[in-house]
Design a protein around this motif. Structure first.
Motif, PDB file in Angstrom:
ATOM      1  N   CYS A 308       0.841  -1.203   0.000  1.00  0.00           N
ATOM      2  CA  CYS A 308       0.000   0.000   0.000  1.00  0.00           C
ATOM      3  C   CYS A 308       0.874   1.251   0.000  1.00  0.00           C
ATOM      4  O   CYS A 308       2.042   1.215   0.412  1.00  0.00           O
ATOM      5  N   PHE A 309       0.280   2.331  -0.490  1.00  0.00           N
ATOM      6  CA  PHE A 309       0.919   3.646  -0.506  1.00  0.00           C
ATOM      7  C   PHE A 309       0.213   4.544   0.508  1.00  0.00           C
ATOM      8  O   PHE A 309      -0.892   4.256   0.956  1.00  0.00           O
ATOM      9  N   GLN A 310       0.834   5.664   0.833  1.00  0.00           N
ATOM     10  CA  GLN A 310       0.228   6.625   1.754  1.00  0.00           C
ATOM     11  C   GLN A 310       0.138   7.984   1.084  1.00  0.00           C
ATOM     12  O   GLN A 310       1.095   8.455   0.465  1.00  0.00           O
ATOM     13  N   GLY A 311      -1.034   8.604   1.209  1.00  0.00           N
ATOM     14  CA  GLY A 311      -1.224   9.907   0.605  1.00  0.00           C
ATOM     15  C   GLY A 311      -1.153   9.827  -0.908  1.00  0.00           C
ATOM     16  O   GLY A 311      -1.585   8.862  -1.525  1.00  0.00           O
ATOM     17  N   THR A 312      -0.577  10.837  -1.509  1.00  0.00           N
ATOM     18  CA  THR A 312      -0.429  10.883  -2.963  1.00  0.00           C
ATOM     19  C   THR A 312       0.973  10.485  -3.411  1.00  0.00           C
ATOM     20  O   THR A 312       1.284  10.541  -4.583  1.00  0.00           O
ATOM     21  N   GLU A 313       1.810  10.076  -2.463  1.00  0.00           N
ATOM     22  CA  GLU A 313       3.193   9.706  -2.768  1.00  0.00           C
ATOM     23  C   GLU A 313       3.249   8.237  -3.158  1.00  0.00           C
ATOM     24  O   GLU A 313       3.341   7.349  -2.301  1.00  0.00           O
ATOM     25  N   LEU A 314       3.169   7.974  -4.464  1.00  0.00           N
ATOM     26  CA  LEU A 314       3.132   6.599  -4.950  1.00  0.00           C
ATOM     27  C   LEU A 314       4.518   6.024  -5.203  1.00  0.00           C
ATOM     28  O   LEU A 314       4.640   4.889  -5.669  1.00  0.00           O
ATOM     29  N   SER A 315       5.558   6.783  -4.889  1.00  0.00           N
ATOM     30  CA  SER A 315       6.915   6.281  -5.077  1.00  0.00           C
ATOM     31  C   SER A 315       7.437   5.593  -3.819  1.00  0.00           C
ATOM     32  O   SER A 315       8.544   5.072  -3.814  1.00  0.00           O
ATOM     33  N   THR A 316       6.659   5.609  -2.741  1.00  0.00           N
ATOM     34  CA  THR A 316       7.070   4.963  -1.503  1.00  0.00           C
ATOM     35  C   THR A 316       5.986   4.018  -1.024  1.00  0.00           C
ATOM     36  O   THR A 316       4.801   4.274  -1.206  1.00  0.00           O
ATOM     37  N   VAL A 317       6.398   2.914  -0.439  1.00  0.00           N
ATOM     38  CA  VAL A 317       5.445   1.964   0.129  1.00  0.00           C
ATOM     39  C   VAL A 317       5.403   2.140   1.643  1.00  0.00           C
ATOM     40  O   VAL A 317       6.368   2.605   2.254  1.00  0.00           O
ATOM     41  N   VAL A 318       4.283   1.768   2.223  1.00  0.00           N
ATOM     42  CA  VAL A 318       4.115   1.840   3.672  1.00  0.00           C
ATOM     43  C   VAL A 318       4.597   0.523   4.267  1.00  0.00           C
ATOM     44  O   VAL A 318       4.332  -0.554   3.729  1.00  0.00           O
ATOM     45  N   GLY A 319       5.307   0.616   5.361  1.00  0.00           N
ATOM     46  CA  GLY A 319       5.802  -0.602   5.979  1.00  0.00           C
ATOM     47  C   GLY A 319       5.886  -0.501   7.479  1.00  0.00           C
ATOM     48  O   GLY A 319       5.624   0.554   8.069  1.00  0.00           O
ATOM     49  N   ILE A 320       6.226  -1.611   8.099  1.00  0.00           N
ATOM     50  CA  ILE A 320       6.335  -1.700   9.550  1.00  0.00           C
ATOM     51  C   ILE A 320       7.688  -2.311   9.912  1.00  0.00           C
ATOM     52  O   ILE A 320       8.296  -3.025   9.117  1.00  0.00           O
ATOM     53  N   GLN A 321       8.146  -2.020  11.103  1.00  0.00           N
ATOM     54  CA  GLN A 321       9.362  -2.634  11.611  1.00  0.00           C
ATOM     55  C   GLN A 321       8.989  -3.951  12.291  1.00  0.00           C
ATOM     56  O   GLN A 321       7.978  -4.048  12.975  1.00  0.00           O
ATOM     57  N   ALA A 322       9.814  -4.979  12.081  1.00  0.00           N
ATOM     58  CA  ALA A 322       9.519  -6.287  12.660  1.00  0.00           C
ATOM     59  C   ALA A 322      10.823  -7.007  12.957  1.00  0.00           C
ATOM     60  O   ALA A 322      11.882  -6.672  12.420  1.00  0.00           O
ATOM     61  N   ILE A 323      10.745  -8.007  13.818  1.00  0.00           N
ATOM     62  CA  ILE A 323      11.906  -8.837  14.118  1.00  0.00           C
ATOM     63  C   ILE A 323      11.515 -10.297  13.915  1.00  0.00           C
ATOM     64  O   ILE A 323      10.366 -10.683  14.118  1.00  0.00           O
ATOM     65  N   ASN A 324      12.493 -11.076  13.514  1.00  0.00           N
ATOM     66  CA  ASN A 324      12.299 -12.511  13.303  1.00  0.00           C
ATOM     67  C   ASN A 324      12.650 -13.227  14.600  1.00  0.00           C
ATOM     68  O   ASN A 324      13.794 -13.184  15.051  1.00  0.00           O
ATOM     69  N   THR A 325      11.681 -13.879  15.225  1.00  0.00           N
ATOM     70  CA  THR A 325      11.934 -14.584  16.483  1.00  0.00           C
ATOM     71  C   THR A 325      12.344 -16.029  16.246  1.00  0.00           C
ATOM     72  O   THR A 325      12.512 -16.776  17.197  1.00  0.00           O
ATOM     73  N   GLY A 326      12.492 -16.409  14.986  1.00  0.00           N
ATOM     74  CA  GLY A 326      12.917 -17.763  14.664  1.00  0.00           C
ATOM     75  C   GLY A 326      11.937 -18.469  13.749  1.00  0.00           C
ATOM     76  O   GLY A 326      10.737 -18.231  13.797  1.00  0.00           O
ATOM     77  N   SER A 327      12.472 -19.330  12.896  1.00  0.00           N
ATOM     78  CA  SER A 327      11.644 -20.133  11.979  1.00  0.00           C
ATOM     79  C   SER A 327      10.729 -19.270  11.119  1.00  0.00           C
ATOM     80  O   SER A 327       9.567 -19.619  10.895  1.00  0.00           O
ATOM     81  N   ASN A 328      11.251 -18.127  10.688  1.00  0.00           N
ATOM     82  CA  ASN A 328      10.488 -17.236   9.808  1.00  0.00           C
ATOM     83  C   ASN A 328       9.224 -16.713  10.492  1.00  0.00           C
ATOM     84  O   ASN A 328       8.219 -16.424   9.848  1.00  0.00           O
ATOM     85  N   HIS A 329       9.265 -16.613  11.819  1.00  0.00           N
ATOM     86  CA  HIS A 329       8.132 -16.133  12.605  1.00  0.00           C
ATOM     87  C   HIS A 329       8.445 -14.734  13.118  1.00  0.00           C
ATOM     88  O   HIS A 329       9.455 -14.517  13.782  1.00  0.00           O
TER      89      HIS A 329
END
Length: 594
Positions: A308-329
């Protein structure tokens, strides 16, 4: 559907198709008329809420409608089945009404008409309640009334003012744009500042807006909102469902979260969110054990790119920070922030597993074999990870962790690139360099000695761009464990140092890489350069000698061909002369004996 006869003020039940009816939208007070009260004439008259019912029926009768529906008294809330059916049908009932009357009891009769600004009615409680959101969106037309039932205007007339107050676009309010034409996050945002008396109702009042149905379970608390998000996920691949932000206070208390929000409040935003769809990405689905399979773009800095994009800026995607706790979880970290990342094409999408809804002060590790023994890789800024081989390890990400169990009996290769400028290697581009830097292959494997004992091996190879996979296939295991190894590439030295520790019975193996440039490596590179030049000269001299030999062979062949040609000419010339001589001799002989 149970309606009120606007002439007799009696209930009439319509089991199938209801006749045209008016419907009331209002905020509840402390003395409303319930279903049981309405059937008792003496009781209902004593309730202050009965005045609303009478005025609604009078207005409906005046507008030509014989029936009306009012939520306070037309639902028998003592019947759980009827209550559940009514709540699941509520949006449709408001949508199908011939007219909706919105009664704003705290809109002062001193309001100057016609209404020209949002400030005149924005304070009204009707704009802060959860249930009135769908009552604003569902009906085709609404007539707004003030405290003394003074007509303030219709929804179509007040659309700009309503947009200023609610943030809902005029096109949605007028029906020119369908609800499903705007994102999940945008619709959640409309409810971000609204409240309900019961915690569960903040989810139940949104079901119609998202066109989902689910059973009512009063007493489940905020789990109702989690169930709402589950039902939404079953019907859409709109990643904006995950584009929420926790408050700073909440994030400080529980800095690790799942993929679902805790309430509509976490979708509050001043900008719109727009999803995009691509066949390159898989479907995000609900799994068992409270988990979600998410198809997303993964980045080494712990960034999960949503679609997804935010606002009218279609050159950037919206994302979240995450950590891998193991086994691709994964679990979400820093939940108070949404991160914008430059949109890249084409994007490689991966499937990862998230907790559906958790709130944790510390990230918990998975209690399985993959966490009991693990391998970690530490890369300096000068080295970036390009690919992992075999392909089954493509989920290996920002924490650079792999379970040792996976390494046993297998070789794992990390294809990396070394920054040429940062490492000091700025010449000899033909020695393993591509446009970005040196291609390096780190190969790791483990040999299982006993239940809790492993011997680890690793090797560094300099490879040409694009040759990582073939080089990996050809790698042989060295004769002994390499706990420290250096490899010289151009002017740089890449040093790999391994450490092995046992913590609480768990084996932890780490490999640290570093890059340096020094004179010895430079001289070594120069020697390699000279050897390459010498080999090139020898190759050129050999090729020249071969060419001279080919020329000699061509000269000899030409001489042979010349001699052969001369012989053929002689034969051609001599043959007629011999024929004539033979004829003369024959005539002479015959004359002699004649």
């Amino acid at each position: 559907m149970r309606l009120i006869n606007t002439s007799t003020l009696e209930f009439v039940w319509f089991p199938k198709v209801a006749p045209p009816y008016a419907i009331l939208s209002h905020t509840w007070g402390p003395d409303e008329v319930t279903f049981a009260d309405f059937t008792n004439l003496s009781t209902r008259a004593t309730k202050s809420g009965f005045a609303k019912i009478k005025r609604t029926c009078e207005q409906a009768l005046k507008d030509g409608f014989s029936y009306a529906w009012i939520d306070t008294c037309c639902i028998n809330k003592e019947s759980s089945s009827e209550l559940s059916e009514a709540i699941n049908s509520m949006f449709r009932w408001y949508r199908d009404a011939a007219i909706c009357y919105a009664y704003l009891e705290d809109a002062s009769e001193k309001i100057k008409l016609p209404i020209a600004s949002s400030s005149s009615i924005s304070h009204c409680r009707w704009f802060t309640r959860g249930w009135t959101l769908q009552e604003l969106l569902a009906p085709k037309e609404i007539i707004f009334f003030g405290a003394k039932w003074t007509t303030m205007g219709r929804k179509t007339e007040l659309k700009e003012i309503l947009e200023q107050i609610t943030g809902i676009p005029c096109a949605i309010l007028t029906g020119d744009m369908r609800l499903d034409q705007t994102s999940i996050a945008n619709r959640m945002n409309w409810a971000a500042k609204r409240e309900t008396t019961r915690e569960e109702d903040i989810a139940y009042c949104l079901m119609g807006i998202f066109d989902v149905n689910m059973p009512m379970i009063y007493g489940e608390g905020r789990n109702a909102f989690t169930r709402l998000q589950e039902e939404i996920l079953k019907q859409t691949q709109d990643d904006s469902l995950f584009a929420w932000r926790a408050s700073e206070e909440s994030a400080s208390e529980t800095p690790y979260r799942g993929l679902f929000a805790s309430s509509p409040k976490e979708f509050a935003s001043e900008v719109t969110t727009t999803p995009f769809f691509t066949s390159r990405a898989g479907a995000s689905t609900l799994l068992g054990n409270g988990r979600i399979s998410l198809s997303c773009a993964l980045y080494q800095d712990g960034f999960i790119g949503l679609k997804c994009f935010q606002g009218t800026e279609l050159s950037t995607v919206v994302g979240i920070q995450a950590i891998n706790t193991g086994s691709n979880h994964y679990i979400r970290s820093n939940p108070s922030q949404l991160v914008l990342k430059s949109h890249q094409y084409p994007v490689a999408f991966h499937t990862v597993v998230f907790d559906k809804f958790v709130e944790m002060k510390e990230p918990r590790s998975l209690s399985d074999i993959y966490q009991h023994n693990e391998f970690t890789l530490a890369l300096p800024p000068e080295i970036s990870l390009v690919a992992v081989y075999p392909k089954e390890y493509t989920g290996f990400q920002e924490k650079m962790r792999l379970p040792i169990t996976h390494l046993v009996g297998k070789k794992v290769a990390f294809h990396m690139e070394v920054d040429r400028e940062a490492s000091g290697a700025d010449v000899f581009q033909e020695i393993g360099w591509n446009d970005k830097g040196t291609a390096v292959l780190l190969v790791l494997w483990a040999e299982h000695l006993s239940t809790r004992s492993f011997t680890y091996y690793f090797d560094l190879l300099a490879v040409n761009a694009g040759d990582a996979e073939s080089e990996f296939i050809d790698v042989e295991r060295p004769a002994e464990a390499l706990w420290e190894k250096e490899t010289a590439i151009a002017w740089s030295t890449i040093c790999a140092t391994g450490t092995h520790t046992i913590v609480s019975g768990h084996q932890i193996f780490s490999l640290q890489l570093s890059v340096s440039a020094n004179a010895d490596v430079k001289n070594s590179a120069i020697d390699v350069q000279k050897e390459m030049e010498k080999a090139e000269k020898e190759r050129e001299e050999t090729e020249r000698e071969r060419e001279r030999e080919r020329e000699r062979e061509r000269d000899a062949k030409n001489a042979r061909e010349f001699k052969k040609g001369v012989a053929q000419i002689v034969v051609i010339l001599v043959t007629p002369i011999l024929g004539i001589a033979f004829s003369i001799a024959l005539v002479t002989v015959l004359s002699k004996y004649a």
